[in-house]
Design a protein around this motif. Structure first.
Motif: not given
Length: 203
Positions: A14-16, A53-62, A71-75
Motif C-alpha cells: 500500500g502506498c501513494d 488490506r494493502a489498500y486499507e493500510f494506505a488509506v490509514e496511512r493517509k 505522505k499518501i495523497k491518493t491511496p
C-alpha cells in the motif's frame, strides 16, 4: 528451506498513487523500511495475497503522519511477484527456536549494558513492535556473525483487529505479512486488475 513452501507468491504494497506508477514504470524502487517498530524488522513490506488490506493500510496511512515523512495523497496498491528464496517462515515451527535464541541474546546484551529492553506497545494489536523488531534484527546479526546465509525474506501471520463476532476466534484484520530483505526477490511489479482484467478500483 521448506520445500513445501511455494517459491513464488503475490504480495501487495500500500502506498501513494504516484509512487505506485513510478515503481511500475521503473522510475523508482521500493525502499527498505528501517523503523524501530517494524513488525518483522527491516525490509520492504507486502501483504501476502491481500490487495484489499494493502489498500486499507494506505488509506490509514493517509490519515496519519508517518515518522519517515512519507505522505499518501491518493491511496494505491502495487502488486509484486516475490520469490521467497531463503525465507524465515514463522509459520514453520523449525524457525521458532531461532527467534527465541535471538531474544535470549538481546536480553543478555541488555543485562550487560544496563539498557532496558525495547517494549511492544500500542493497544491490543501492539502496533508499535519495538521489541519484536529488535529481536528480528538481532537474529539477522546472529546469522551474519556465525557465517550463516542471510534470509532473503520473512513471513509471518498476525492476528489483528476486532473479533468478527462475540467470542469469535477470528479477527477482522488477520493477515500474512512479507518483509523482503533482498530486493532481487521482487521479480516484477504490476497494477492489480479486477475479474474483467481492468485496473482494480478499491473501496
Amino acid at each position: 528451506m521448506d520445500i513445501a513452501l511455494p517459491s513464488f507468491i503475490l504480495g501487495y504494497h500500500g502506498c501513494d498513487q504516484k509512487l505506485a506508477d513510478d515503481v511500475i514504470a521503473g522510475k523508482q524502487q521500493l525502499q527498505t523500511s528501517t523503523n524501530d517498530y517494524d513488525w518483522l524488522g527491516e525490509g520492504i513490506y507486502f501483504w501476502e495475497h491481500n490487495a484489499q488490506r494493502a489498500y486499507e493500510f494506505a488509506v490509514e496511512r493517509k490519515k496519519q503522519k508517518h515518522p519517515s515523512g512519507q505522505k499518501i495523497k491518493t491511496p494505491a496498491v502495487i502488486g509484486a511477484v516475490i520469490n521467497l528464496g531463503f525465507c524465515l517462515n514463522l509459520l514453520d515451527a523449525s524457525y521458532i527456536a531461532l527467534v527465541r535464541q535471538a531474544h535470549n541474546d538481546l536480553v543478555s546484551i541488555a543485562s550487560k549494558s544496563g539498557d532496558p529492553l525495547p517494549k511492544n506497545t500500542g493497544g491490543q494489536d501492539l502496533v508499535n513492535r519495538k521489541l519484536d523488531c529488535a529481536v528480528i534484527n538481532q537474529l539477522h546479526k546472529i546469522q551474519q556473525n556465525t557465517g550463516q546465509p542471510p534470509f532473503d525474506t520473512l513471513r509471518a501471520a498476525f492476528f489483528e483487529g476486532k473479533p468478527l463476532y462475540d467470542n469469535a476466534g477470528f479477527a477482522a484484520s488477520t493477515h500474512i505479512q512479507i518483509a523482503v530483505r533482498n530486493p532481487q526477490c521482487i521479480l516484477g511489479t504490476f497494477h492489480p486488475l479486477d475479474e474483467k482484467a481492468r485496473p482494480r478500483k478499491f473501496k
